[in-house]
Design a protein around this motif. Structure first.
Motif: not given
Length: 182
Positions: A141, A46-48, A50
């Motif tokens: 994304e 996981s990166a972000t 939001d």
């Protein structure tokens, strides 16, 4: 003072150390030029939240890498522990379209292949990339998420597959329950 370590020894120690880093096993897929591509991977995170985004590390020597670079999208299909054989197939045991049986795959927003039986699938558009050494780190994304039926992930550590065992209240595993077992 520490004795200098030679490059070959350092590389071997690094690889040995990385074997201890357990990871969920995923199949990274994409579609380009009318063909589907896929590879088994554990370098996913996981990166972000939001905006929702994930990171995948893809070896630049793979056909999947080149297809992701051209298509600008990919899907992270997180495998369940029953999918060990499928992991092997996408690790190089088979090549090309024969890996993608029609009854096992669908598509979401980007058109990348989505494994119907996966725990979860993150369908992503490439937002950024960074080349480092032998790999490209893709920041994807998330365009769509498909949650599969509940289950436990397939893990990989110490050079072998594993399945998740619950350690409720920090208690040791019950006698006879083997973390690495079938």
């Amino acid at each position: 003072m520490n004795k200098p370590i030679d490059a070959a020894q350092f590389a071997a120690e690094f690889k040995l150390g990385m074997r201890s880093l357990a990871g969920a096993v995923s199949i990274i897929t994409t579609r380009h030029g009318g063909h589907r591509y896929g590879m088994t991977a554990t370098a996913v995170c996981s990166a972000t939240a939001d905006p929702p985004a994930v990171l995948v590390c893809v070896n630049r020597g793979t056909t999947t890498h080149d297809a992701i670079a051209r298509a600008e999208f990919f899907c992270v299909n997180v495998l369940r522990h029953e999918d060990r054989e499928l992991s092997g197939i996408f690790s190089g045991a088979q090549k090309g379209e024969e890996r993608f049986r029609p009854e096992h795959w669908t598509r979401l927003a980007t058109g990348a292949p989505v494994l119907i039986s996966s725990l979860v699938a993150f369908d992503c558009r490439v937002a950024n990339r960074m080349v480092h050494g032998t790999h490209t780190v893709y920041l994807g994304e998330v365009a769509e998420v498909r949650i599969g039926r509940k289950g436990k992930p397939l893990l990989y550590a110490e050079g072998q597959y594993a399945k998740l065992a619950s350690l409720a209240h920090s208690e040791p595993l019950p006698e006879g329950l083997d973390y690495w077992g079938e």
